[in-house]
Design a protein around this motif. Sequence first.
Motif, PDB file in Angstrom:
ATOM      1  N   LYS A   5      -9.453   0.540  -5.346  1.00 37.48           N
ATOM      2  CA  LYS A   5      -9.274   1.109  -4.007  1.00 37.48           C
ATOM      3  C   LYS A   5     -10.600   1.646  -3.493  1.00 37.48           C
ATOM      4  CE  LYS A   5      -7.119   3.625  -0.692  1.00 37.48           C
ATOM      5  NZ  LYS A   5      -6.176   4.659  -1.076  1.00 37.48           N
TER       6      LYS A   5
ATOM      7  N   HIS B  51       1.962   5.131  -2.376  1.00 36.69           N
ATOM      8  CA  HIS B  51       1.577   6.154  -3.356  1.00 36.69           C
ATOM      9  C   HIS B  51       2.856   6.659  -4.002  1.00 36.69           C
ATOM     10  CE1 HIS B  51      -2.498   6.324  -1.672  1.00 36.69           C
ATOM     11  NE2 HIS B  51      -1.887   6.106  -0.517  1.00 36.69           N
TER      12      HIS B  51
ATOM     13  N   HIS C 260       0.860  -1.195   0.000  1.00 33.92           N
ATOM     14  CA  HIS C 260       0.000   0.000   0.000  1.00 33.92           C
ATOM     15  C   HIS C 260       0.891   1.238   0.000  1.00 33.92           C
ATOM     16  CE1 HIS C 260      -3.867   2.112   1.464  1.00 33.92           C
ATOM     17  NE2 HIS C 260      -2.995   3.050   1.155  1.00 33.92           N
TER      18      HIS C 260
ATOM     19  N   HIS D 294      -4.511  -0.713   6.127  1.00 34.98           N
ATOM     20  CA  HIS D 294      -4.199   0.069   7.326  1.00 34.98           C
ATOM     21  C   HIS D 294      -4.509  -0.745   8.595  1.00 34.98           C
ATOM     22  CE1 HIS D 294      -3.586   3.100   4.435  1.00 34.98           C
ATOM     23  NE2 HIS D 294      -4.759   3.670   4.442  1.00 34.98           N
TER      24      HIS D 294
ATOM     25  N   ASP E 198       2.326   3.082   3.190  1.00 36.68           N
ATOM     26  CA  ASP E 198       1.407   4.179   2.861  1.00 36.68           C
ATOM     27  C   ASP E 198       2.210   5.480   2.718  1.00 36.68           C
ATOM     28  OD1 ASP E 198      -1.006   5.374   2.190  1.00 36.68           O
ATOM     29  OD2 ASP E 198      -1.630   5.685   4.266  1.00 36.68           O
TER      30      ASP E 198
HETATM   31 ZN   LIG Z   1      -2.891   5.206   1.186  1.00 35.80          ZN
END
Ligand SMILES: [Zn+2]
Length: 315
Positions: free
Chosen positions: A134, A23, A21, A196, A254
């Motif tokens: 997502k 970006h 996970h 998460h 993340d």
């Molecule tokens: Zn994220």
Amino acid sequence: MTIETVLGPIEPAQLGVTLSHEHVLVSMGEDNHHYPWLFDWDVTHENAIRELCEAKAGGIDSLIDLTTPDLGRDVAFVRDVAEASGMHIVVATGIWRDVPRSFWARDIDRIADIFVHEIDMGIGDSGVRAGVIKVANDIGGVSPEGERVLRGAARACKRTGCPISTHQWAPEEVGRRQVEILADERVPMDRVCIGHSADTTDVGYLESLLREGVYLSMDRYPGAEGRPTWRERNATVRALIDRGWAHRLMLGHDHAPGAISVATVRGGRARPTEMTRYRFITDTAIPALIAEGVPQATIDVMMRDVPRRFLSGGE
Ligand SMILES: [Zn+2]
């Protein structure tokens, strides 16, 4: 089934060590698209390539980029930096927490059509296909418009086989409601990852999700103010490994780099010297797990086998 990346399909065996996970470029409010003059794009490109090259040098082969339209998704940017760095990057369809107004009343099957288009035909006119869907539900649980997106994602997953990766607020056990809604839509649970999940240390809650058949993304390493530290995240991962769940766990950070503003560049603060956040798990968290006795083979299950099975739907 092959795995769709921003540079085209790859064989599952090519995926390698994968972060669950991440970006590559995040812009809340889509400021990158609406106010591009705020940012220095040369410096932003250069920095993204540096971070991805450092991650590659640290042993990361692939990452799942869960950036949606409401987070400023820019697949042309991601394609450029994937090409320059050699990182395999899977990009997403779906919607994060800022559900666009147009989705509030749109029929759920038409929401699914949009996601399916991005999976089968591509994103915009880029030709880049989404390899994951997502969805996001946060503090307060699943809102009515969040539920529409979740059900649309479920139907797109059933039509295409494309997996779903969620953002949840684990301290309120929001993943439990996500699983209920996805089960109500009859999604095969091995196509679902609840994300998460390392934001809680409640192993009982996490095991109850795992018993439903989903994967968990144990991410947000190394932690943030008021949330579990990286050592606490490791302890939760350890506890789940000890209970026999390694075959359903993936790890990630993340990490969400924003575009670098013109003001930052002008102030001379645009060249970070610290190692990229994409390296925390391989540099620090995994060596600590190994030092505590977790075998390398178990690490390989979480870093290689689980992401490959999740993304490809095969072995
Ligand atoms: Zn994220």
